[in-house]
Write an enzyme that holds these catalytic residues in place. Sequence first.
Site, PDB file in Angstrom:
ATOM      1  N   ASP A 155       0.838  -1.204   0.000  1.00 12.10           N
ATOM      2  CA  ASP A 155       0.000   0.000   0.000  1.00 12.10           C
ATOM      3  C   ASP A 155       0.877   1.260   0.000  1.00 12.10           C
ATOM      4  O   ASP A 155       0.359   2.379  -0.059  1.00 12.10           O
ATOM      5  CB  ASP A 155      -1.021  -0.010   1.143  1.00 12.10           C
ATOM      6  CG  ASP A 155      -0.382  -0.006   2.520  1.00 12.10           C
ATOM      7  OD1 ASP A 155       0.854  -0.119   2.611  1.00 12.10           O
ATOM      8  OD2 ASP A 155      -1.128   0.088   3.513  1.00 12.10           O
ATOM      9  N   SER A 156       2.198   1.068  -0.002  1.00  9.29           N
ATOM     10  CA  SER A 156       3.120   2.181  -0.273  1.00  9.29           C
ATOM     11  C   SER A 156       2.805   2.814  -1.624  1.00  9.29           C
ATOM     12  O   SER A 156       3.258   3.922  -1.907  1.00  9.29           O
ATOM     13  CB  SER A 156       4.569   1.692  -0.240  1.00  9.29           C
ATOM     14  OG  SER A 156       4.756   0.579  -1.101  1.00  9.29           O
TER      15      SER A 156
ATOM     16  N   ASP B 102      -1.012  -6.220   0.057  1.00 15.47           N
ATOM     17  CA  ASP B 102      -1.353  -5.600   1.336  1.00 15.47           C
ATOM     18  C   ASP B 102      -2.851  -5.454   1.516  1.00 15.47           C
ATOM     19  O   ASP B 102      -3.558  -5.024   0.593  1.00 15.47           O
ATOM     20  CB  ASP B 102      -0.758  -4.184   1.398  1.00 15.47           C
ATOM     21  CG  ASP B 102       0.617  -4.153   2.055  1.00 15.47           C
ATOM     22  OD1 ASP B 102       1.024  -5.165   2.656  1.00 15.47           O
ATOM     23  OD2 ASP B 102       1.266  -3.094   1.960  1.00 15.47           O
TER      24      ASP B 102
ATOM     25  N   LYS C  38      -0.972  -9.555   3.233  1.00 18.74           N
ATOM     26  CA  LYS C  38      -0.184  -9.013   4.353  1.00 18.74           C
ATOM     27  C   LYS C  38      -1.046  -8.039   5.149  1.00 18.74           C
ATOM     28  O   LYS C  38      -1.799  -7.263   4.555  1.00 18.74           O
ATOM     29  CB  LYS C  38       1.072  -8.305   3.831  1.00 18.74           C
ATOM     30  CG  LYS C  38       1.945  -7.702   4.947  1.00 18.74           C
ATOM     31  CD  LYS C  38       3.347  -7.396   4.487  1.00 18.74           C
ATOM     32  CE  LYS C  38       3.528  -6.120   3.725  1.00 18.74           C
ATOM     33  NZ  LYS C  38       3.105  -4.908   4.473  1.00 18.74           N
TER      34      LYS C  38
ATOM     35  N   GLU D  30      -0.997  -5.345   8.696  1.00 18.12           N
ATOM     36  CA  GLU D  30      -0.217  -4.617   9.700  1.00 18.12           C
ATOM     37  C   GLU D  30      -0.893  -4.724  11.052  1.00 18.12           C
ATOM     38  O   GLU D  30      -2.066  -4.362  11.176  1.00 18.12           O
ATOM     39  CB  GLU D  30      -0.154  -3.119   9.354  1.00 18.12           C
ATOM     40  CG  GLU D  30       0.745  -2.782   8.207  1.00 18.12           C
ATOM     41  CD  GLU D  30       0.790  -1.277   7.931  1.00 18.12           C
ATOM     42  OE1 GLU D  30       0.389  -0.475   8.813  1.00 18.12           O
ATOM     43  OE2 GLU D  30       1.233  -0.911   6.837  1.00 18.12           O
TER      44      GLU D  30
ATOM     45  N   GLU E 153       9.551  -4.042  10.065  1.00 15.32           N
ATOM     46  CA  GLU E 153       9.920  -2.750   9.493  1.00 15.32           C
ATOM     47  C   GLU E 153      10.490  -1.826  10.569  1.00 15.32           C
ATOM     48  O   GLU E 153       9.848  -1.592  11.602  1.00 15.32           O
ATOM     49  CB  GLU E 153       8.699  -2.101   8.818  1.00 15.32           C
ATOM     50  CG  GLU E 153       9.003  -0.729   8.222  1.00 15.32           C
ATOM     51  CD  GLU E 153       7.932  -0.211   7.260  1.00 15.32           C
ATOM     52  OE1 GLU E 153       6.987  -0.959   6.929  1.00 15.32           O
ATOM     53  OE2 GLU E 153       8.057   0.948   6.842  1.00 15.32           O
TER      54      GLU E 153
HETATM   55  O1  KIV Z   1       3.652  -1.096   1.473  1.00 10.12           O
HETATM   56  C1  KIV Z   1       4.835  -1.492   1.474  1.00 10.12           C
HETATM   57  O2  KIV Z   1       5.638  -1.171   0.582  1.00 10.12           O
HETATM   58  C2  KIV Z   1       5.273  -2.351   2.577  1.00 10.12           C
HETATM   59  C3  KIV Z   1       6.726  -2.700   2.669  1.00 10.12           C
HETATM   60  C4  KIV Z   1       7.559  -1.497   2.929  1.00 10.12           C
HETATM   61  C5  KIV Z   1       7.001  -3.777   3.649  1.00 10.12           C
HETATM   62  O3  KIV Z   1       4.468  -2.736   3.380  1.00 10.12           O
HETATM   63 NA    NA Z   2       2.446  -1.730   3.280  1.00  8.98          NA
END
Ligand code: KIV
Ligand code: NA
Length: 265
Positions: free
Chosen positions: A45-46, A84, A113, A115, A182
């Site tokens: 989600d970056s 994510d 994934k 968080e 992270e």
């Molecule tokens: O969203 C992302 O890019 C991430 C990584 C930095 C682990 O969660």
């Molecule tokens: Na992320």
Amino acid sequence: AVPLSVTTLAAMKTRGERIVCLTCYDASFAHLLDAAGVDVLLVGDSLGMVLQGHRTTIPVTIEHMVYHTACVNRGRSQALVIADLPFLACATPERAVDNAARLMQEGGAQVVKLEGGAALLDTVRRLTEQGVPVCAHLGLQPQSVHRLGGYRFQGRDHAAAETIRHDALAMQDAGASMLVLECVPAALATEISLTLSIPVIGIGAGAGCDGQVLVLHDLLGLNAGRPPSFSRDFLRGHDSIAAAIAAYVAAVREGSFPAANETPY
Ligand code: KIV
Ligand code: NA
């Protein structure tokens, strides 16, 4: 050849082979990264920051994640695709199951994934029971930036380190297949990697993890502001994107990335 799975990654950990991950958001890069031997394409989600120009990952929706996951899935052949679950997509276990279904059925992700720590253990159990491989994400959780008051290293005092250590084990016990750590101190990340049987992928967590992940744009030196202290511009000294990716793959495999000066704590 057979595409990678969470099982192949676990076998790599057992053999002591480092796992190479990168974020990826589209089919062209998926093709390039896959051909370069990147093991895991993380549709992070970056993308809210590096593609959409937001200051945080909070505006990213499940629709955005499904769209980019599908793009990446069309471009890869071997690499494992992790997607994510975005902000509040796991607010209840039911929502998490529905959103994971979308990432896997519409997006083609193989792993989702999420968080968060202890509060998500039930959700991880539910997903795992339904056949959804889960990658946990501890340490700095960018979706919590407004609660944290900024993007800061985590686990630097004894109590915070203890919570991360405990949550990591609990996530494994709840069925998580992988863990991202992270921005935590290298000694803590190394210890957790040695303790857990599931692969631990680090970012800003030192060279002692079972694998590394970076945001693709950071690796290519594409950051509007200043680059994160733990990243490296792999395009410097290389004359193509493919060569930069190859250098990253080699550096992770041999353990030369991150170096000591790319390991803040
Ligand atoms: O969203 C992302 O890019 C991430 C990584 C930095 C682990 O969660
Ligand atoms: Na992320």
